[in-house]
Scaffold this motif. Structure first.
Motif, PDB file in Angstrom:
ATOM      1  N   ALA A 213     -20.790  48.336  95.200  1.00 16.20           N
ATOM      2  CA  ALA A 213     -21.938  48.441  94.304  1.00 16.20           C
ATOM      3  C   ALA A 213     -23.169  47.728  94.861  1.00 16.20           C
ATOM      4  CB  ALA A 213     -21.578  47.875  92.931  1.00 16.20           C
ATOM      5  N   LEU A 214     -22.960  46.561  95.456  1.00 18.26           N
ATOM      6  CA  LEU A 214     -24.093  45.724  95.865  1.00 18.26           C
ATOM      7  C   LEU A 214     -24.558  45.935  97.294  1.00 18.26           C
ATOM      8  CD1 LEU A 214     -23.154  42.320  94.195  1.00 18.26           C
ATOM      9  CD2 LEU A 214     -25.000  43.878  93.532  1.00 18.26           C
ATOM     10  N   SER A 215     -23.723  46.483  98.135  1.00 15.49           N
ATOM     11  CA  SER A 215     -24.116  46.663  99.534  1.00 15.49           C
ATOM     12  C   SER A 215     -25.435  47.416  99.631  1.00 15.49           C
ATOM     13  CB  SER A 215     -23.032  47.430 100.297  1.00 15.49           C
ATOM     14  OG  SER A 215     -23.505  47.831 101.564  1.00 15.49           O
ATOM     15  N   ASP A 216     -26.329  46.904 100.478  1.00 10.31           N
ATOM     16  CA  ASP A 216     -27.654  47.508 100.562  1.00 10.31           C
ATOM     17  C   ASP A 216     -27.636  48.893 101.186  1.00 10.31           C
ATOM     18  OD1 ASP A 216     -27.067  46.635 103.123  1.00 10.31           O
ATOM     19  OD2 ASP A 216     -28.576  45.061 103.139  1.00 10.31           O
ATOM     20  N   ARG A 217     -26.562  49.245 101.897  1.00  4.68           N
ATOM     21  CA  ARG A 217     -26.507  50.583 102.490  1.00  4.68           C
ATOM     22  C   ARG A 217     -25.460  51.480 101.826  1.00  4.68           C
ATOM     23  NH1 ARG A 217     -24.001  49.607 108.550  1.00  4.68           N
ATOM     24  NH2 ARG A 217     -22.006  48.704 107.969  1.00  4.68           N
ATOM     25  N   GLY A 218     -25.042  51.117 100.630  1.00  2.00           N
ATOM     26  CA  GLY A 218     -24.081  51.944  99.909  1.00  2.00           C
ATOM     27  C   GLY A 218     -22.671  51.418 100.050  1.00  2.00           C
ATOM     28  N   ALA A 219     -21.688  52.314  99.897  1.00  2.00           N
ATOM     29  CA  ALA A 219     -20.283  51.905  99.831  1.00  2.00           C
ATOM     30  C   ALA A 219     -19.769  51.459 101.200  1.00  2.00           C
ATOM     31  CB  ALA A 219     -19.438  53.047  99.294  1.00  2.00           C
TER      32      ALA A 219
END
Length: 375
Positions: A213-219
């Motif tokens: 959820a939090l990763s800046d580049r998605g999953a």
């Protein structure tokens, strides 16, 4: 090597590489299977480390690395004879083996080789293939040939179609997010911020739900490696208590420094904060200290957030596909689990607070000033 702090784990990586995880992820039931419907692949041993060992020609390593986790494999017999490729890595085995239910190691090696030649990421391509199979089975996708689970030839055909944007491949070449939107099949799609996830089911390893959820580049699993926290047994695996959030933030910060220095994630148990600070001082003469490095990483993460906000991402994008909130999977002991939406939302807000961002995930003015960032 006698002082190797990783010990047996390093020895196993040298022997089997990342495919070692195929066995562990199935025994602990977090191996995504049948396009995210299951967390256990009954035929996993046919694509696991011991099966791979039959085809290994030699180890492969980055310069001067003692782990040598890469494996060069060669298929000498059968339909896929002549295939010679570095890999498949765990993520490739999960994506084509688990999601597409392919239990033929030489076929997965062939798929790996094709993706390498065409410049396709195997995690994304395996997810796209699994999505296509599921959409075809439900009558939502039309294809020039049948698409079925456990059919490596149909997936090999699909890789070619996607690479050259032919027929159904033209639609799928944009990835799961856009394909699902065009097919009106968003309820099937598994992605975050447009990126398809790797081989750690977030219902079974719920620290990964927070990470995706939090990763800046998605999953992405590499931003914070939260599966290591879940598997450590230190914090409840089947939940997202607020105590997981500082662990996520600390991992994310340390790995930001890793990325600035181009350090491998497999060195995570070697380079703690103190060693990183001492190494940078020895190499550059600059004494950041641990607190200084944490500030650098906070600046990196906040700049990344500002970039994403400028590109149109919002707090609403810091979540997981609704399938993970609604569709149960059976894990160890017959327990059935989902990601609890309220838990994830509370954890995301706590992360914003610790970062010095507002409830919408926008960095506060005082945070930018503290970090020396001009909006």
């Amino acid at each position: 090597m006698k002082r190797d702090p990783v010990g047996t784990l390093a020895e196993n990586y040298r022997k089997y590489g990342t495919p070692l995880m195929v066995e562990r992820s199935n025994l602990m039931k977090f191996f995504p299977t049948s396009y995210w419907h299951l967390v256990y692949f009954e035929r996993f041993e046919k694509i696991g480390p011991k099966e791979m060992a039959k085809y290994v020609v030699s180890n492969r390593a980055c310069w001067n690395c003692p782990l040598a986790c890469g494996k060069l494999v060669e298929i000498k017999d059968g339909k896929y004879a002549g295939t010679r490729v570095e890999g498949p890595e765990y993520e490739t085995l999960f994506a084509f083996g688990g999601l597409c239910e392919i239990d033929d190691f030489p076929a997965i090696a062939k798929l790996n080789d094709l993706c390498d030649m065409y410049g396709l990421d195997t995690i994304t391509m395996g997810n796209v293939a699994g999505f296509a199979i599921e959409a075809y089975r439900l009558g939502k996708l039309k294809s020039e040939r049948p698409l079925e689970y456990s059919d490596p030839e149909s997936v090999i055909w699909l890789v070619e179609q996607v690479a050259f944007r032919k027929g159904v491949g033209d639609l799928l070449a944009e990835g799961v997010k856009k394909a699902s939107e065009n097919l009106n099949a968003r309820e099937l799609a598994v992605e975050t911020k447009g990126l398809e996830p790797p081989g750690y089911d977030p219902r079974s390893l719920q620290g990964m739900a927070l990470g995706y959820a939090l990763s800046d580049r998605g999953a992405c699993h590499l931003r914070a490696l939260m599966f290591t926290v879940d598997l450590s047994g230190e914090i409840e695996r089947y939940g997202i208590p607020l105590e997981k959030v500082p662990r996520y933030l600390d991992n994310e910060d340390r790995f930001n420094v890793f990325d600035c220095l181009m350090l491998c994630r497999f060195a995570r148990r070697i380079y703690d904060w103190d060693r990183l600070a001492r190494m940078i001082k020895a190499l550059t003469g600059i004494d950041y200290g641990v607190d200084g490095l944490r500030t650098v990483s906070q600046r990196v993460q906040t700049l990344s957030r500002l970039f994403n906000l400028r590109c149109g991402f919002k707090a609403e994008d810091d979540t997981r596909p609704k399938r993970f909130f609604e569709e149960e999977v059976e894990v160890e002991g017959g327990r059935k689990v989902v990601v609890r939406r309220q838990e994830l939302e509370s954890a995301v807000k706590e992360y914003y607070r610790l970062r010095g961002w507002d409830e919408k995930g926008v960095p506060l003015e005082q945070t930018l000033k503290k970090l020396g960032i001009t909006p």
